[in-house]
Design an enzyme around this catalytic site. Structure first.
Site, PDB file in Angstrom:
ATOM      1  NE  ARG A  71      20.803   0.352 -36.432  1.00 66.14           N
ATOM      2  CZ  ARG A  71      19.808  -0.510 -36.236  1.00 66.14           C
ATOM      3  NH1 ARG A  71      18.603  -0.226 -36.664  1.00 66.14           N
ATOM      4  NH2 ARG A  71      20.016  -1.638 -35.612  1.00 66.14           N
ATOM      5  CD  GLU A 108      20.808 -13.312 -31.027  1.00 66.17           C
ATOM      6  OE1 GLU A 108      20.517 -12.113 -31.102  1.00 66.17           O
ATOM      7  OE2 GLU A 108      21.781 -13.788 -31.615  1.00 66.17           O
TER       8      GLU A 108
END
Length: 183
Positions: A71, A108
């Protein structure tokens, strides 16, 4: 700034958040997804968003704009055109032809890897790196490190959307311009 770059783009002052659709529990439960497709399909809002991004990064005088898969390509392409510079791509493994340079980095929730063509940047070229969304900052900072690895002078970063509460800006070690900021 090269001869084809404009000093200012002066986009109208409208609230672009009205054109971003929020989708709860996507792609998994507990995530609020900010969908840019609703902004992209509105010609006026998209032109204003692109102009605001160009206005925010023009001061860095880039030679190249680097878009992060996938994107990030959507914002990087019109930005490069507006600034009169080239565009390069930072992609996932196996997506670029020719020899590539890679960088593994931690997220993460695991690890990821980014690639760039080894000849995408000439040493010392000024590059602005672009993504659609800045959340925790891991992918954007890894892209900055990858660009430096191939000799770029990374002069700034830009995001269409920044999720300020996730503090990704704190991980980025270059100036950052965000078009839309959510708390």
């Amino acid at each position: 700034m090269n001869d084809t770059q404009q000093e200012s783009f002066n986009p109208p002052q409208i609230d672009l958040k009205k054109y971003i659709r929020s989708i709860p529990d996507y792609p998994k439960k507990g995530i609020l997804f900010y969908d840019i497709s609703t902004l992209l399909r509105n010609a006026d809002a998209w032109q204003i968003a692109a102009a605001r991004m160009a206005n925010g990064v023009a001061k860095w005088n880039p030679d190249l704009v680097a878009g992060i898969e996938s994107r990030g390509f959507v914002s990087a392409s019109p930005l490069a055109s507006a600034l009169g510079c080239g565009m390069i791509m930072i992609r996932k493994p196996g997506k670029l032809p020719g020899k590539t340079i890679s960088l593994n980095y931690d997220l993460e929730y695991g690890q990821n890897c980014l690639h760039i063509q080894e000849d995408a940047v000439k040493p010392g070229q000024r590059v602005v790196v672009v993504d659609d969304l800045l959340a925790t900052g891991g992918t954007l900072q890894a892209s900055i490190e990858l660009l430096r690895k191939v000799g770029a002078e990374v002069v700034g970063a830009a995001a269409l959307i920044e999720l300020k509460g996730l503090k990704g800006r704190e991980k980025i070690d270059v100036p950052l311009h965000s078009v839309i900021i959510y708390k």
